[in-house]
Scaffold this motif. Structure first.
Motif, PDB file in Angstrom:
ATOM      1  N   ARG A   1      29.899  13.400  41.544  1.00 60.60           N
ATOM      2  CA  ARG A   1      28.807  12.667  40.904  1.00 60.60           C
ATOM      3  C   ARG A   1      28.007  13.580  39.976  1.00 60.60           C
ATOM      4  O   ARG A   1      27.601  13.163  38.883  1.00 60.60           O
ATOM      5  N   ILE A   2      27.777  14.811  40.424  1.00 62.00           N
ATOM      6  CA  ILE A   2      27.035  15.753  39.580  1.00 62.00           C
ATOM      7  C   ILE A   2      27.806  16.056  38.303  1.00 62.00           C
ATOM      8  O   ILE A   2      27.241  16.098  37.207  1.00 62.00           O
ATOM      9  N   GLU A   3      29.123  16.257  38.441  1.00 61.67           N
ATOM     10  CA  GLU A   3      29.945  16.527  37.259  1.00 61.67           C
ATOM     11  C   GLU A   3      29.917  15.347  36.299  1.00 61.67           C
ATOM     12  O   GLU A   3      29.825  15.515  35.081  1.00 61.67           O
ATOM     13  N   GLN A   4      29.961  14.141  36.859  1.00 58.31           N
ATOM     14  CA  GLN A   4      29.890  12.956  36.012  1.00 58.31           C
ATOM     15  C   GLN A   4      28.539  12.877  35.305  1.00 58.31           C
ATOM     16  O   GLN A   4      28.461  12.588  34.101  1.00 58.31           O
ATOM     17  N   ALA A   5      27.446  13.147  36.088  1.00 60.64           N
ATOM     18  CA  ALA A   5      26.107  13.122  35.485  1.00 60.64           C
ATOM     19  C   ALA A   5      25.975  14.185  34.404  1.00 60.64           C
ATOM     20  O   ALA A   5      25.390  13.945  33.337  1.00 60.64           O
ATOM     21  N   GLN A   6      26.531  15.389  34.658  1.00 61.05           N
ATOM     22  CA  GLN A   6      26.465  16.451  33.657  1.00 61.05           C
ATOM     23  C   GLN A   6      27.259  16.086  32.410  1.00 61.05           C
ATOM     24  O   GLN A   6      26.829  16.367  31.286  1.00 61.05           O
ATOM     25  N   GLN A   7      28.416  15.439  32.626  1.00 57.09           N
ATOM     26  CA  GLN A   7      29.213  15.024  31.474  1.00 57.09           C
ATOM     27  C   GLN A   7      28.451  13.996  30.642  1.00 57.09           C
ATOM     28  O   GLN A   7      28.408  14.070  29.407  1.00 57.09           O
ATOM     29  N   GLU A   8      27.843  13.025  31.331  1.00 52.24           N
ATOM     30  CA  GLU A   8      27.050  12.025  30.612  1.00 52.24           C
ATOM     31  C   GLU A   8      25.869  12.684  29.917  1.00 52.24           C
ATOM     32  O   GLU A   8      25.511  12.323  28.786  1.00 52.24           O
ATOM     33  N   ASN A   9      25.248  13.658  30.610  1.00 50.76           N
ATOM     34  CA  ASN A   9      24.118  14.372  30.013  1.00 50.76           C
ATOM     35  C   ASN A   9      24.552  15.131  28.761  1.00 50.76           C
ATOM     36  O   ASN A   9      23.858  15.129  27.745  1.00 50.76           O
ATOM     37  N   ARG A  10      25.741  15.789  28.844  1.00 52.52           N
ATOM     38  CA  ARG A  10      26.248  16.514  27.673  1.00 52.52           C
ATOM     39  C   ARG A  10      26.525  15.559  26.515  1.00 52.52           C
ATOM     40  O   ARG A  10      26.251  15.867  25.349  1.00 52.52           O
ATOM     41  N   GLU A  11      27.093  14.384  26.839  1.00 52.59           N
ATOM     42  CA  GLU A  11      27.370  13.416  25.784  1.00 52.59           C
ATOM     43  C   GLU A  11      26.080  12.949  25.116  1.00 52.59           C
ATOM     44  O   GLU A  11      26.013  12.792  23.891  1.00 52.59           O
ATOM     45  N   ILE A  12      25.055  12.739  25.938  1.00 46.94           N
ATOM     46  CA  ILE A  12      23.759  12.321  25.369  1.00 46.94           C
ATOM     47  C   ILE A  12      23.180  13.433  24.505  1.00 46.94           C
ATOM     48  O   ILE A  12      22.742  13.201  23.368  1.00 46.94           O
ATOM     49  N   LEU A  13      23.176  14.672  25.046  1.00 44.35           N
ATOM     50  CA  LEU A  13      22.585  15.789  24.315  1.00 44.35           C
ATOM     51  C   LEU A  13      23.368  16.125  23.052  1.00 44.35           C
ATOM     52  O   LEU A  13      22.803  16.642  22.081  1.00 44.35           O
ATOM     53  N   ASP A  14      24.671  15.830  23.045  1.00 44.69           N
ATOM     54  CA  ASP A  14      25.478  16.129  21.865  1.00 44.69           C
ATOM     55  C   ASP A  14      25.306  15.082  20.765  1.00 44.69           C
ATOM     56  O   ASP A  14      25.604  15.351  19.600  1.00 44.69           O
ATOM     57  N   THR A  15      24.849  13.888  21.140  1.00 47.13           N
ATOM     58  CA  THR A  15      24.768  12.803  20.153  1.00 47.13           C
ATOM     59  C   THR A  15      23.343  12.454  19.740  1.00 47.13           C
ATOM     60  O   THR A  15      23.152  11.863  18.681  1.00 47.13           O
ATOM     61  N   VAL A  16      22.338  12.792  20.568  1.00 45.41           N
ATOM     62  CA  VAL A  16      20.964  12.404  20.235  1.00 45.41           C
ATOM     63  C   VAL A  16      20.495  13.161  18.991  1.00 45.41           C
ATOM     64  O   VAL A  16      20.820  14.333  18.788  1.00 45.41           O
ATOM     65  N   SER A  17      19.753  12.475  18.153  1.00 42.91           N
ATOM     66  CA  SER A  17      19.313  13.094  16.894  1.00 42.91           C
ATOM     67  C   SER A  17      18.058  13.946  17.072  1.00 42.91           C
ATOM     68  O   SER A  17      17.816  14.863  16.295  1.00 42.91           O
ATOM     69  N   GLU A  18      17.254  13.649  18.085  1.00 38.56           N
ATOM     70  CA  GLU A  18      16.056  14.451  18.331  1.00 38.56           C
ATOM     71  C   GLU A  18      16.428  15.745  19.057  1.00 38.56           C
ATOM     72  O   GLU A  18      17.471  15.845  19.680  1.00 38.56           O
ATOM     73  N   GLY A  19      15.537  16.705  18.951  1.00 36.58           N
ATOM     74  CA  GLY A  19      15.707  17.938  19.711  1.00 36.58           C
ATOM     75  C   GLY A  19      15.124  17.755  21.102  1.00 36.58           C
ATOM     76  O   GLY A  19      13.957  17.372  21.244  1.00 36.58           O
ATOM     77  N   LEU A  20      15.930  17.977  22.125  1.00 36.91           N
ATOM     78  CA  LEU A  20      15.484  17.836  23.508  1.00 36.91           C
ATOM     79  C   LEU A  20      15.701  19.152  24.241  1.00 36.91           C
ATOM     80  O   LEU A  20      16.740  19.797  24.085  1.00 36.91           O
ATOM     81  N   LEU A  21      14.733  19.541  25.047  1.00 36.17           N
ATOM     82  CA  LEU A  21      14.891  20.747  25.866  1.00 36.17           C
ATOM     83  C   LEU A  21      13.947  20.680  27.047  1.00 36.17           C
ATOM     84  O   LEU A  21      12.950  19.937  27.016  1.00 36.17           O
ATOM     85  N   LEU A  22      14.295  21.424  28.096  1.00 36.99           N
ATOM     86  CA  LEU A  22      13.417  21.584  29.251  1.00 36.99           C
ATOM     87  C   LEU A  22      12.766  22.956  29.175  1.00 36.99           C
ATOM     88  O   LEU A  22      13.439  23.958  28.919  1.00 36.99           O
ATOM     89  N   LEU A  23      11.460  22.973  29.401  1.00 36.79           N
ATOM     90  CA  LEU A  23      10.697  24.215  29.281  1.00 36.79           C
ATOM     91  C   LEU A  23      10.169  24.604  30.649  1.00 36.79           C
ATOM     92  O   LEU A  23       9.496  23.823  31.319  1.00 36.79           O
TER      93      LEU A  23
END
Length: 689
Positions: free
Chosen positions: A221-243
């Motif tokens: 499940r974590i790998e799936q969530a990370q994959q989905e997260n990577r897909e979102i982060l690779d396609t979103v136009s805004e800059g997103l980061l955790l500080l």
């Protein structure tokens, strides 16, 4: 919370039950170990006492034989009789304890409790031993008394020889029976321990199996969530980061972040270091303080959101050749257990929106300016307006001449400071007359000159922007002249002779001061009462009244901006929420006196010292050599302001008081300043008759 606990129990129910069984197994085995060990310990004591019974039988035999030999020799036999009595009683008590359970003396003489022998073999041995002991006890009973006959002794000796071996064998058999029972218990304990260990291992295997299966499922499940997260982060136009709280960029951030920030971003980079290359130092420091607020637990996020210094902030992207852009940083708290663990940062390039908004705003301003010009012109007194235009044009043309002829002769910064004084005067007169357009233009011109005034070095190229702004100002004056002429053509009766300049009456000055003070107070959200009495200036020539008007405008503007506090500040200091400014003139026998007094925060020598130190004009040693009065008078120097950190269109640039000093010098007038912190500030101008 209870529902969440129930959900967690349901999710891990099998593991929880298995762990509970594991604990029960351990507890059961522990109890059995303890109980069996206790019994084995009792068996050891019993075996030891059974062995002692053999020794006691031997001691009794020896005592009887000693009595016989001592009696035959005629020697004292009391010691042998006492020994027989003691060993006989101890043997009897111990044998009874074995048979029925009870207390006897241990090997150390301390009382011990024996459990009745329960094994079949042990009971048989005890029955035989008790039978022998009863006969032996009866035969030796007369010897326990202090006097006995030879016949008693002979009978006891005979019984001893017949029964001793039987008693010894019986005690040996009892010892063997007890040892066999102890061995059985030890074997039982080993079986219990082995069984408990086996069950524990099986239970542990079950727990391990369940845990590994759940771990595998969770990893999937974590790998799936990370994959989905990577897909979102690779396609979103805004800059997103955790500080993180140490301002480090997290491991997950959007692919577009580097392009938006114009630089390569890596996990672990310090966000503030990235920001330092893009924004001004003041903005960078404000961002640092803002992040500290967000990571604090005492401040609500909704309350500080409006304080965000990185909202639509202008940046310089070094990675894109120094391109100027506008970026919008939005911060959201990520909470864990009621604590701020990270900030979710969203970065968007809003250059297009900001530029469009600026263009629309400029268009609105231009439209409003043109309309405002018409309205102001319709309201303005024609002769006062004509006089202002003539005077302003003359001053601007003088700036142009000085710029062309004197720039190589004088220090450019000193020349620029003179220009600032001229423009500040133009702005003050425009504010007094209600000519908003010219006030705004003069202020923008000031803002152009201030960086040049404060620059450590200037060259001719740095002054090229001044003629452009002068030309625009003069063109606007020409436009207003043309519009005024058209209005006069439409209303010839309102037209005034061109050569006539409107006199500046005390009533005009009072009205203009009122307008300036109200405008500044409204812009700064302050409440204000004015008390103006300038009737004593009526005998003065009109040009002199105009000069005094300009000086008073600056003093009143300064009183509102620097002196009068906001209503909340005044209430906190136990003052009325509405401030008071008094402007009074009076004619004395040898001079005219003009007083401007406010009941505001007063002038702080410490604040002025700090401003002088921050300006770089004075060192700490120089300031230490000045008394408070000398320090306060430094506010009249060019570029010195105690409100530099909150500069606006009314104050904070260090020009107004410099202008006052310059005008007073030209008039040959004197100035006295008196003040008390949190109570008042008063400026008194004296002009000789």
């Amino acid at each position: 919370m209870p529902a969440r606990k129930a959900s967690l129990f349901g999710k891990y129910r099998e593991i929880v039950i298995a762990v509970a069984f594991f604990l029960l197994f351990d507890l059961g085995v522990l109890i059995l170990n303890f109980y069996t060990s206790f019994q084995i310990n009792e068996d050891a004591v019993a075996i030891n006492l059974a062995g002692r019974q053999r020794m006691l039988s031997q001691r009794m035999t020896k005592a009887v034989l000693d009595l016989q030999s001592l009696r035959a020799e005629g020697a004292p036999a009391e010691a042998a009789r006492v020994e027989l009595t003691r060993t006989r009683a101890l043997f009897d008590r111990t044998l009874k304890a074995f048979a029925s359970g009870g207390e006897t003396a241990g090997g150390t003489g301390q009382p011990v409790t024996l459990r009745a022998v329960e094994s079949e073999r042990g009971r048989e041995v005890l029955a035989a031993a008790t039978s022998l002991w009863t006969r032996y006890q009866k035969a030796t009973a007369p010897l326990v008394a202090e006097s006995f006959t030879d016949a008693d002794l002979d009978a006891a000796v005979l019984a001893t020889r017949d029964l001793n071996l039987g008693l010894l064998d019986a005690m040996n058999d009892l010892t063997g029976a007890l040892e066999a029972g102890a061995a059985d218990r030890a074997e039982w304990l080993r079986r219990v321990q082995a069984g408990g260990m086996l069950l524990a291992l099986l239970n542990f295997g079950f727990i391990l199996f369940k845990f590994l299966r759940r771990l595998r499922d969770n990893d999937a499940r974590i790998e799936q969530a990370q994959q989905e997260n990577r897909e979102i982060l690779d396609t979103v136009s805004e800059g997103l980061l955790l500080l993180a709280p140490d301002h480090r960029v997290g491991t997950q951030f959007s692919a577009s972040l580097g392009g938006i920030l114009g630089c390569e971003v890596r996990s672990g980079d310090n966000f503030l270091d990235l920001l330092a290359t893009m924004v001004a130092p003041a903005t960078h420091e404000a961002a640092r303080e803002y992040l500290a607020l967000l990571f604090g637990d005492r401040v609500k996020e909704t309350l500080v959101r409006s304080l965000n210094p990185l909202s639509e902030v202008p940046v310089t992207l070094e990675g894109q050749g120094g391109a100027r852009r506008y970026l919008d940083f939005e911060f959201r708290r990520a909470m864990v257990a009621g604590k701020v663990s990270h900030l979710l940062v969203t970065v968007a390039d809003v250059t297009g929106q900001v530029e469009l908004a600026q263009e629309l705003d400029e268009a609105r301003k231009r439209a409003a300016s043109e309309v405002g010009v018409l309205l102001n012109l319709l309201r303005a007194e024609p002769r006062a307006l004509a006089g202002y235009l003539d005077d302003t044009q003359a001053r601007l043309e003088q700036i142009n001449d000085d710029l062309r002829e004197r720039v190589g002769e004088d220090d450019p910064r000193r020349l620029i400071q003179g220009f600032c004084r001229v423009l500040h005067g133009i702005k003050g007169e425009a504010a007094a007359l209600g000519l908003d357009m010219f006030e705004t233009m003069a202020h923008e011109f000031e803002r152009l000159l201030l960086p040049l005034r404060d620059a450590p070095r200037l060259d001719a190229d740095a002054l090229l922007s001044i003629p452009v702004r002068l030309s625009a100002f003069l063109e606007r004056i020409a436009l207003v002249r043309e519009m005024t002429a058209r209005i006069q053509q439409m209303h010839p009766r309102d037209a005034a002779p061109a050569e006539t300049v409107a006199p500046v009456t005390p009533l005009d000055v009072a009205s203009q001061l009122e307008r300036v003070a109200r405008n500044v107070a409204d812009d700064q959200n302050k409440w204000l009462n004015l008390a103006i009495d300038l009737d004593s200036l009526a005998p003065l020539p009109a040009p002199l009244r105009g000069e005094l008007r300009d000086i008073t405008v600056q003093l009143v503007r300064n009183a509102v901006s620097h002196g009068i506090e906001t209503p909340d500040e005044r209430r906190a200091r136990a003052k009325p929420a509405t401030g008071l400014i008094e402007v009074k003139a009076r004619a004395l026998p040898d001079c005219y006196e003009l007083v401007v007094r406010d009941d505001g925060r007063g002038m702080s020598p410490a604040a002025v010292r700090a401003a002088l130190l921050a300006s770089g004009r004075y060192g700490e040693a120089e300031l230490a050599a000045l008394d408070d009065r000398e320090v306060l008078m430094k506010v009249f120097e060019a570029g010195v302001s105690t409100a530099a950190d909150r500069a606006d269109g009314h104050a904070g640039h260090g020009i107004g008081m410099d202008l006052v000093r310059d005008r007073l010098a030209r008039l040959g007038a004197g100035l006295r300043c008196s003040t008390r912190e949190n109570e008042f500030t008063q400026f008194t101008v004296r002009l000789a008759n």
